[in-house]
Design a protein around this motif. Structure first.
Motif, PDB file in Angstrom:
ATOM      1  N   UNK A   1       0.940  -1.069  -0.205  1.00 54.55           N
ATOM      2  CA  UNK A   1       0.164   0.179   0.099  1.00 54.55           C
ATOM      3  C   UNK A   1       0.817   1.332   0.012  1.00 54.55           C
ATOM      4  N   UNK A   2       0.303   2.258  -0.558  1.00 58.50           N
ATOM      5  CA  UNK A   2       1.387   3.618  -0.564  1.00 58.50           C
ATOM      6  C   UNK A   2       0.842   4.465   0.371  1.00 58.50           C
ATOM      7  N   UNK A   3       1.570   5.599   0.227  1.00 56.11           N
ATOM      8  CA  UNK A   3       1.295   6.740   1.114  1.00 56.11           C
ATOM      9  C   UNK A   3      -0.095   7.375   0.689  1.00 56.11           C
ATOM     10  N   UNK A   4      -0.621   8.283   1.679  1.00 55.84           N
ATOM     11  CA  UNK A   4      -1.825   8.978   0.996  1.00 55.84           C
ATOM     12  C   UNK A   4      -1.576  10.187   0.217  1.00 55.84           C
ATOM     13  N   UNK A   5      -1.308  10.113  -0.976  1.00 54.95           N
ATOM     14  CA  UNK A   5      -1.287  11.178  -1.888  1.00 54.95           C
ATOM     15  C   UNK A   5      -2.573  11.306  -2.663  1.00 54.95           C
ATOM     16  N   UNK A   6      -2.709  12.413  -2.720  1.00 51.67           N
ATOM     17  CA  UNK A   6      -4.109  13.206  -3.196  1.00 51.67           C
ATOM     18  C   UNK A   6      -4.085  13.419  -4.674  1.00 51.67           C
ATOM     19  N   UNK A   7      -4.866  12.924  -5.383  1.00 54.68           N
ATOM     20  CA  UNK A   7      -4.850  13.285  -6.923  1.00 54.68           C
ATOM     21  C   UNK A   7      -6.076  13.902  -7.109  1.00 54.68           C
ATOM     22  N   UNK A   8      -5.816  14.554  -8.335  1.00 54.88           N
ATOM     23  CA  UNK A   8      -6.968  15.423  -9.145  1.00 54.88           C
ATOM     24  C   UNK A   8      -7.027  15.065 -10.582  1.00 54.88           C
ATOM     25  N   UNK A   9      -8.158  14.210 -10.855  1.00 58.34           N
ATOM     26  CA  UNK A   9      -8.531  14.018 -12.197  1.00 58.34           C
ATOM     27  C   UNK A   9      -9.104  14.810 -12.953  1.00 58.34           C
ATOM     28  N   UNK A  10      -8.536  15.314 -14.116  1.00 56.25           N
ATOM     29  CA  UNK A  10      -9.204  16.420 -14.907  1.00 56.25           C
ATOM     30  C   UNK A  10      -9.538  15.860 -16.304  1.00 56.25           C
ATOM     31  N   UNK A  11     -10.875  15.703 -16.534  1.00 55.61           N
ATOM     32  CA  UNK A  11     -11.324  15.344 -17.907  1.00 55.61           C
ATOM     33  C   UNK A  11     -12.652  15.677 -18.163  1.00 55.61           C
ATOM     34  N   UNK A  12     -12.907  16.037 -19.388  1.00 54.71           N
ATOM     35  CA  UNK A  12     -14.505  16.433 -19.477  1.00 54.71           C
ATOM     36  C   UNK A  12     -15.412  15.275 -19.705  1.00 54.71           C
ATOM     37  N   UNK A  13     -14.974  14.102 -19.930  1.00 55.20           N
ATOM     38  CA  UNK A  13     -15.920  12.769 -19.856  1.00 55.20           C
ATOM     39  C   UNK A  13     -15.765  12.214 -18.473  1.00 55.20           C
ATOM     40  N   UNK A  14     -16.971  12.114 -17.954  1.00 54.70           N
ATOM     41  CA  UNK A  14     -17.192  11.498 -16.454  1.00 54.70           C
ATOM     42  C   UNK A  14     -16.532  10.191 -16.586  1.00 54.70           C
ATOM     43  N   UNK A  15     -16.841   9.351 -17.620  1.00 54.60           N
ATOM     44  CA  UNK A  15     -16.441   8.160 -17.702  1.00 54.60           C
ATOM     45  C   UNK A  15     -14.962   7.828 -17.791  1.00 54.60           C
ATOM     46  N   UNK A  16     -14.207   8.556 -18.501  1.00 55.79           N
ATOM     47  CA  UNK A  16     -12.733   8.556 -18.322  1.00 55.79           C
ATOM     48  C   UNK A  16     -12.303   8.992 -16.876  1.00 55.79           C
ATOM     49  N   UNK A  17     -12.998   9.928 -16.480  1.00 52.74           N
ATOM     50  CA  UNK A  17     -12.455  10.354 -14.820  1.00 52.74           C
ATOM     51  C   UNK A  17     -12.640   8.915 -14.130  1.00 52.74           C
ATOM     52  N   UNK A  18     -13.582   8.340 -13.995  1.00 52.94           N
ATOM     53  CA  UNK A  18     -13.850   7.201 -13.252  1.00 52.94           C
ATOM     54  C   UNK A  18     -12.959   5.985 -13.608  1.00 52.94           C
ATOM     55  N   UNK A  19     -12.640   5.855 -14.850  1.00 56.22           N
ATOM     56  CA  UNK A  19     -11.830   4.801 -15.324  1.00 56.22           C
ATOM     57  C   UNK A  19     -10.432   5.060 -14.557  1.00 56.22           C
ATOM     58  N   UNK A  20      -9.902   6.302 -14.665  1.00 56.90           N
ATOM     59  CA  UNK A  20      -8.448   6.795 -14.111  1.00 56.90           C
ATOM     60  C   UNK A  20      -8.532   6.654 -12.563  1.00 56.90           C
TER      61      UNK A  20
END
Length: 131
Positions: A1-20
């Motif tokens: 398990x990794x450290x708690x890094x916080x990611x921001x996923x930016x994409x105009x398609x919600x499906x792509x955001x969910x996949x990432x």
């Protein structure tokens, strides 16, 4: 398990955001938020703490390159690694991403292994990776 890094996923398609988001979670990075374009992303970045940005290039309102430029000129945000994601692997885009200060670049569609490897390499370069 990794450290708690916080990611921001930016994409105009919600499906792509969910996949990432799911791929990141499977890779040991469960803490992620989403934004539908660069404008929304900048608002979130300026009002909350993030460690890593994964952004699409082609989006309405503010595209990935414009978002990258805004992040890199902001004193509070310029340290953030930005991983650019695009459907087209155009050489000029790759060059522009690198010149703009992007930490990396991946082409859709990509696998969990590709995303994991890119994120891992970027974090290692920054001294945050699982060495």
């Amino acid at each position: 398990m990794s450290h708690a890094l916080r990611f921001l996923i930016v994409d105009d398609f919600s499906t792509m955001r969910r996949i990432v988001r799911n791929l990141l979670k499977e890779s040991g990075y469960p803490d992620a938020d989403e934004a539908e374009d660069g404008v929304a992303a900048l608002n979130k970045l300026r009002s909350s703490k993030f460690d890593f940005v994964v952004t699409d290039i082609n989006m309405p309102n503010m595209n990935g390159f414009e978002l990258l430029k805004e992040i890199k000129k902001d004193e509070q945000l310029k340290h953030l690694p930005v991983l650019m994601v695009t459907a087209e692997a155009r050489k000029e885009d790759i060059v522009a991403a690198a010149q703009g200060g992007a930490a990396g670049y991946i082409v859709k569609p990509f696998t969990k292994a590709t995303l994991e490897e890119k994120v891992g390499l970027i974090l290692q370069k920054m001294g945050l990776g699982k060495a």
